[in-house]
Design an enzyme around this catalytic site. Sequence first.
Site, mmCIF file in Angstrom:
data_model
loop_
_atom_site.group_PDB
_atom_site.id
_atom_site.type_symbol
_atom_site.label_atom_id
_atom_site.label_comp_id
_atom_site.label_asym_id
_atom_site.label_seq_id
_atom_site.Cartn_x
_atom_site.Cartn_y
_atom_site.Cartn_z
ATOM 1 N N LYS A 302 -4.587 -8.833 -0.004
ATOM 2 C CA LYS A 302 -3.202 -8.533 0.367
ATOM 3 C C LYS A 302 -2.724 -9.475 1.460
ATOM 4 O O LYS A 302 -3.537 -10.007 2.217
ATOM 5 C CB LYS A 302 -3.125 -7.088 0.906
ATOM 6 N N ARG A 376 -6.824 2.935 -9.461
ATOM 7 C CA ARG A 376 -6.946 3.450 -10.837
ATOM 8 C C ARG A 376 -8.390 3.346 -11.321
ATOM 9 O O ARG A 376 -8.826 4.156 -12.156
ATOM 10 C CB ARG A 376 -5.968 2.694 -11.745
HETATM 11 N N1 BES Z 1 -3.035 1.097 -2.178
HETATM 12 C C1 BES Z 1 -2.155 0.270 -2.933
HETATM 13 C C2 BES Z 1 -0.773 0.901 -3.127
HETATM 14 C C3 BES Z 1 0.055 1.086 -1.892
HETATM 15 C C4 BES Z 1 0.978 0.125 -1.533
HETATM 16 C C5 BES Z 1 -0.044 2.227 -1.124
HETATM 17 C C6 BES Z 1 1.757 0.302 -0.409
HETATM 18 C C7 BES Z 1 0.729 2.415 0.008
HETATM 19 C C8 BES Z 1 1.640 1.442 0.359
HETATM 20 C C9 BES Z 1 -2.750 0.004 -4.318
HETATM 21 O O1 BES Z 1 -4.130 -0.048 -4.359
HETATM 22 C C10 BES Z 1 -2.266 -1.331 -4.751
HETATM 23 O O2 BES Z 1 -2.607 -2.287 -4.121
HETATM 24 N N2 BES Z 1 -1.470 -1.348 -5.816
HETATM 25 C C11 BES Z 1 -0.932 -2.551 -6.338
HETATM 26 C C12 BES Z 1 -1.092 -2.500 -7.829
HETATM 27 C C13 BES Z 1 -0.840 -3.814 -8.498
HETATM 28 C C14 BES Z 1 -1.848 -4.854 -8.068
HETATM 29 C C15 BES Z 1 -0.887 -3.599 -10.001
HETATM 30 C C16 BES Z 1 0.530 -2.621 -5.934
HETATM 31 O O3 BES Z 1 1.200 -1.568 -5.843
HETATM 32 O O4 BES Z 1 1.000 -3.713 -5.659
HETATM 33 MN MN MN Z 2 -4.848 -1.967 -3.875
#
Ligand code: BES
Ligand code: MN
Length: 523
Positions: A302, A376
């Site tokens: 990230k 997931r």
């Molecule tokens: N934990 C994150 C989602 C999240 C984002 C929670 C912001 C709280 C605040 C999750 O694991 C994630 O990174 N999701 C990705 C999915 C994508 C790579 C398909 C996302 O939402 O960008």
């Molecule tokens: Mn994630």
Amino acid sequence: MSKHPSLPSSLPAMEARTAVNSAVDCDVIAVFQDSGKKPIAPTGAYAAAVQKFRKNEAFSARVGAAQFVRFGGTGLAESLALVGLGVVTELTEEKARVAGGNVWQKLCAEKVRTAAIHIDTLSAARGAREAHLRTARAFAEGLVLNAYQFNKHRSKASLGDTTYFGPTKLVFIAHDKAFRQEFEAELAKVAAMGEAVNVTRDWSNEPSNYGTPEHFANEAKRLAREYGLKCRVLTEADAKREKMGLFLGVGQGSEQEGRIVVVEYDPKASSKSSKKSSSGSAKNVVLVGKGVTFDSGGISIKPSMRMEEMKHDMTGAATVMGAVLLAAAWKIPNRVIGIMAMTENMPDGNAIQPGNILTARNGKTVEVINTDAEGRLVLGDALDFAQDMKPDALIDIATLTGAVSIALGKQCCAVLGNDESLIDAVRRAGEQNGEKIWQLPLYDEYFDDLKSDTADMKNSANNSYGGTIRGAIFLKQFIRKGTQWAHLDIAATSTEMGHLSYLPKKGASGLYVRTLIQFAADF
Ligand code: BES
Ligand code: MN
Ligand code: ZN
């Protein structure tokens, strides 16, 4: 670990009385508006006090308006807090909750330590006893839900040598004896709710250097003992025996060992004194929580901006823990099993890499396109494991997608699932508690985006369209025929919900603990 074990616990002592029996710092009185939105002057014992106050202050009495005045010699307390409840005929439980939240903030701003809440003033239309009880309960919820601070890692100096951490005692005054008694029972339930929700917040707010999977497993065991619950912890070796390839894949780049934590509330076990209590009819509600103690994104790392918020990525698990504790405290008639899948998503030499293929517990293979779509993966195996426990209803809760805040903003969470009656029941339970939930569609066609050239499915696609639905359709691949399942995506509502007067300004919200247990109790 706590730097200040001497800090007072966040919840104030609460009691219900028919009259004020010892001096308090402040009286709290609710004021309604008439249909022209003008304040309705209170009558009876409070009239003089309120009149005196209103001589020099304009008070609109709209919902949540709160004003405070210091004065003496009225026969009541040193000071008075007025709170608006809006137009009599438009009162809802949520408005009462909001007003309770505003009162708490006012009491804190004025450093009030003890207050008398005159709950007779919360209902202009007396006679409707049931409604009055529900209003009073919601008002108390608004106060209690605000009573939270996360100070355990602050030094005394940074707290500014303050000795004030919010009101320490609230006395609820109801002049009618029978009503007082009924309300007292509700108040006990509200206090238990506050404690459970604060556990969820403590877990969610804990930074990941303290809040490791092992730490939460130990906390779960400690709390289970305290609340009389069964608790079982699976280590990574156990998870390997269970063939949880997706769960283990996520954690393989971390120094921290993952844990699957199972806590169980069984109504039969908790009422074994009365053996005759109805057995067999109790439903089995299984809750599954995403417990990623830190989500760096893994190799698909990230951006560093606001990455610190990913310590909250175990809020689903934290919500499940709070919910099972609440089920026990309320002694609900149905069985509740909580499964918390705790692991850490980190990049190192052992980490999963984009393109890797993992084998799930249910035998399906997954091509990992994006290591940041880890929730997931963790849930896929946890949901399969959960279905071995023969749930009558299976609900998972997770900070799964950033996309849910694009779709729905910060006022509600998303629900998706395979059973409309279950989804309706969950939404209704939320509605009753002021916890908003909105359904998104889950057409099977959405799975087309997750078809892989090399495995049974991939965990992500190459654009971000319908991200929340994609997350859910991935999870659906792990739901067996005949299982009633709903998924709550709480990524937007798990933190920073200070726009609601009765929730903490910063950090974990503690939302949806009440919804889950209202659902489980009524199911
Ligand atoms: N934990 C994150 C989602 C999240 C984002 C929670 C912001 C709280 C605040 C999750 O694991 C994630 O990174 N999701 C990705 C999915 C994508 C790579 C398909 C996302 O939402 O960008
Ligand atoms: Mn994630
Ligand atoms: Zn995540």
